[in-house]
Design a protein around this motif. Structure first.
Motif, short mmCIF file in Angstrom:
data_model
loop_
_atom_site.label_atom_id
_atom_site.label_comp_id
_atom_site.label_asym_id
_atom_site.label_seq_id
_atom_site.Cartn_x
_atom_site.Cartn_y
_atom_site.Cartn_z
N ASP A 148 0.71 -1.29 -0.07
CA ASP A 148 0.01 0.08 -0.08
C ASP A 148 0.89 1.33 0.06
O ASP A 148 0.60 2.30 -0.68
CB ASP A 148 -1.23 -0.10 1.36
CG ASP A 148 -1.93 -0.87 1.20
OD1 ASP A 148 -2.29 -1.33 0.13
OD2 ASP A 148 -2.63 -1.40 2.21
N VAL A 149 2.02 1.25 0.88
CA VAL A 149 2.85 2.26 0.66
C VAL A 149 3.47 2.61 -0.48
O VAL A 149 3.44 3.89 -0.89
CB VAL A 149 4.05 2.13 1.93
CG1 VAL A 149 5.05 3.06 1.75
CG2 VAL A 149 3.37 2.36 3.35
N MET A 150 3.95 1.50 -1.21
CA MET A 150 4.57 1.58 -2.52
C MET A 150 3.46 2.42 -3.47
O MET A 150 3.95 3.20 -4.32
CB MET A 150 5.32 0.44 -2.85
CG MET A 150 6.63 0.15 -2.48
SD MET A 150 7.56 -1.04 -3.02
CE MET A 150 7.01 -2.46 -2.28
N LEU A 151 2.28 1.69 -3.77
CA LEU A 151 1.36 2.05 -4.78
C LEU A 151 1.03 3.58 -4.28
O LEU A 151 0.86 4.28 -5.36
CB LEU A 151 0.13 1.04 -4.57
CG LEU A 151 0.64 -0.41 -5.14
CD1 LEU A 151 -0.73 -1.32 -5.16
CD2 LEU A 151 1.01 -0.34 -6.65
N SER A 152 0.80 3.79 -3.08
CA SER A 152 0.45 5.39 -2.64
C SER A 152 1.64 6.20 -3.41
O SER A 152 1.34 7.29 -3.74
CB SER A 152 0.06 5.33 -1.35
OG SER A 152 -0.11 6.77 -1.18
N ALA A 153 2.91 5.77 -3.15
CA ALA A 153 4.06 6.68 -3.33
C ALA A 153 4.10 6.85 -4.83
O ALA A 153 4.49 7.88 -5.42
CB ALA A 153 5.07 6.02 -2.84
N ILE A 154 3.94 5.72 -5.48
CA ILE A 154 3.83 5.59 -7.14
C ILE A 154 2.78 6.65 -7.74
O ILE A 154 3.10 7.41 -8.54
CB ILE A 154 3.87 4.32 -7.68
CG1 ILE A 154 5.09 3.43 -7.34
CG2 ILE A 154 3.49 4.42 -9.17
CD1 ILE A 154 4.77 1.99 -7.52
#
Length: 333
Positions: free
Chosen positions: A151-157
């Protein structure tokens, strides 16, 4: 030469001393017969003491290497299992994404994106696999997760490509994020280090798990899945969403060979380790036999001596009991 009789106290002391000596000798011989190994090793070995010490040292090292190898074998097997799961996800999701047409409904498009999001989460979970508290794909920084959460990665992307207006903008932006942000920002991406986790499995041989979450093949898989995972979150038309999903599916298909190569590297490490463990087991048997030959006693001689001491001790107890029963009255009779 005159004979000086012992006093009663002196005789008692002499009997006790003889009893202790015989029991000690009996215990030593019993241990030698049971173990087959000499009690007084220095006397048994003589000039072969250095050879015996060398065997003992090497056997100790073999035990240490075997333990390390066994642990490494477990970790490599777990890594191979995780990569197999990743490959299965890649194959399943790519088939679903590549089948989406430009005329797909929004329900179909969202279903494809949702499958990619689930696959992305499962890939992150596989990369954060731990065995005995050791994270497999974080290099030597194995005490913490290999990556940030899905979730953190997709949000950052999503934030990083917020200004994208075309399919190419999205692809290029995600590629930039994985090239620049993922390997360097542990808060949003890779949290391990660049040193592979490995172990010494023999004197001049080590084996490493040379697959990390920042491996180019792994990052490309993440990139393709991320592209599909956010396809329905950018406000793009259905045709553009379908393009993003199709291109992600094509990328996942292309990565099949790369993932096979990664799994082959792990398999080679497993093979090297298995061969080493086999050699160590054979050497352990050989050295153990040589060591025992140096330390062992003649069990027949030891058993004969044991019987003799046992008989002597029994006779000693019998005589002691008879002497203890002597009285002046019985003597005068």
């Amino acid at each position: 030469m005159a004979f000086t009789p012992l006093s009663d106290l002196g005789r008692h002391f002499a009997n006790q001393q003889a009893n202790v000596q015989m029991r000690e000798r009996l215990a030593i011989l019993t241990a030698e017969v049971a173990s087959g190994e000499a009690h007084d090793l220095p006397a048994q070995l003589g000039t072969r003491a250095n050879q015996f010490a060398a065997h003992d040292y090497r056997l100790g090292m073999i035990a240490s290497y075997s333990k390390a190898g066994s642990l490494m074998a477990t970790q490599l097997a777990a890594a191979q299992s995780a990569l197999e799961n990743i490959d299965l996800q890649r194959s399943t999701i790519s088939t679903q994404l590549i089948a989406i047409s430009p005329q797909a409904t929004q329900v179909e498009l969202s279903a494809g994106a949702e499958a990619a999001r689930n696959g992305f989460a499962q890939l992150i979970s596989a990369l954060n696999t731990q065995i005995g508290g050791v994270t497999l794909f974080a290099g030597t920084a194995s005490g913490a997760p290999a990556t940030a959460s899905a979730d953190v990665m997709l949000s950052a992307i999503e934030t990083y490509i917020g200004g994208a207006v075309t399919v190419s903008d999205v692809q290029n932006g995600i590629a930039e994020w994985f090239a620049d942000i993922f390997p360097t920002d542990p808060a949003e991406g890779y949290q391990g280090n660049t040193q592979n986790m490995g172990r010494q499995i023999d004197k001049d041989l080590s084996v490493a798990l040379d697959v990390r979450a920042d491996d180019p093949v792994v990052m490309q898989l993440l990139q393709d899945l991320a592209t599909a995972a956010i396809a329905d979150r950018l406000g793009f038309s259905g045709v553009a969403q379908a393009q993003l999903l199709n291109k992600a599916g094509e990328g996942l298909i292309t990565q099949a060979s790369g993932l096979t190569e990664v799994r082959a590297r792990v398999g080679l490490a497993e093979q090297t380790l298995a061969q080493s463990q086999t050699r160590l087991a054979a050497e352990k048997t050989s050295l153990g036999t040589a060591r025992n030959d140096l330390a062992q006693v003649d069990t027949f001689e030891a058993a004969t001596a044991l019987q003799a001491v046992s008989d002597q001790l029994e006779l000693h107890y019998t005589l002691t009991a008879r002497l203890a029963a002597l009285t002046l009255t019985n003597y005068l009779r």
